[in-house]
Design a protein around this motif. Sequence first.
Motif, mmCIF file in Angstrom:
data_model
loop_
_atom_site.group_PDB
_atom_site.id
_atom_site.type_symbol
_atom_site.label_atom_id
_atom_site.label_comp_id
_atom_site.label_asym_id
_atom_site.label_seq_id
_atom_site.Cartn_x
_atom_site.Cartn_y
_atom_site.Cartn_z
ATOM 1 N N THR A 40 52.753 15.416 -48.414
ATOM 2 C CA THR A 40 51.622 14.463 -48.730
ATOM 3 C C THR A 40 52.471 13.082 -47.776
ATOM 4 N N ASP A 41 52.714 12.208 -46.667
ATOM 5 C CA ASP A 41 53.402 11.531 -46.250
ATOM 6 C C ASP A 41 52.856 10.364 -47.027
ATOM 7 N N TRP A 42 53.799 9.922 -48.222
ATOM 8 C CA TRP A 42 53.143 8.491 -49.020
ATOM 9 C C TRP A 42 53.103 7.249 -47.836
ATOM 10 N N ASN A 43 54.297 7.184 -47.066
ATOM 11 C CA ASN A 43 54.868 6.066 -46.266
ATOM 12 C C ASN A 43 53.520 5.588 -45.475
ATOM 13 N N LYS A 44 52.954 6.854 -45.144
ATOM 14 C CA LYS A 44 52.110 6.930 -43.645
ATOM 15 C C LYS A 44 50.677 6.527 -44.085
ATOM 16 N N LEU A 45 50.713 6.586 -45.730
ATOM 17 C CA LEU A 45 49.064 6.800 -46.027
ATOM 18 C C LEU A 45 49.103 5.326 -47.339
ATOM 19 N N ARG A 46 50.485 4.857 -46.962
ATOM 20 C CA ARG A 46 50.559 3.117 -47.789
ATOM 21 C C ARG A 46 49.803 2.252 -46.773
ATOM 22 N N ARG A 47 50.283 2.676 -45.175
ATOM 23 C CA ARG A 47 50.098 2.277 -43.768
ATOM 24 C C ARG A 47 48.626 1.578 -43.462
ATOM 25 N N LEU A 48 47.934 2.385 -43.724
ATOM 26 C CA LEU A 48 46.167 2.441 -44.448
ATOM 27 C C LEU A 48 45.729 1.512 -44.429
ATOM 28 N N THR A 49 45.059 1.277 -43.176
ATOM 29 C CA THR A 49 44.192 -0.017 -43.543
ATOM 30 C C THR A 49 43.290 0.460 -44.411
ATOM 31 N N ASP A 50 41.926 -0.754 -45.632
ATOM 32 C CA ASP A 50 41.216 -0.122 -45.811
ATOM 33 C C ASP A 50 40.018 0.644 -44.603
ATOM 34 N N ALA A 51 39.808 -0.050 -43.400
ATOM 35 C CA ALA A 51 39.278 0.339 -42.521
ATOM 36 C C ALA A 51 39.310 1.643 -42.000
#
Length: 119
Positions: A40-51
């Motif tokens: 899992t790319d946790w950094n990429k996941l953290r950058r996602l917005t709620d939308a």
Amino acid sequence: MPRKRIQRGAPSRTSAPTTGKTSRIERARKKRTGKNRATTDWNKLRRLTDAQIRKGIAADPDAHPTDAAFWKAATIVMPTPKTIVTMRLDADLLRWFRQQRGYQTRINAILRAYMNAQP
């Protein structure tokens, strides 16, 4: 020296190659190295917005939204405890089931489906 009694249905002390199981050391190595684990790319996941997260969920065919009516009718189903048994199975049958993980769960599900199909 007295012989140690082994409880029926207790895990046997056979070697790993025979049982298809891995040792504690091997499991720890796999955990450390990440082998056999989804990455899992946790950094990429953290950058996602709620939308973006909502859009991804909406696009996932396996994700089904729930509403208040679903939760109102929901019930807690506790798993039934398992009983350890010893069974004699044909070698080829057991080999076939052991091709995938969770073979004991599949055998249990097949036996339950058979039981439920009986009048």
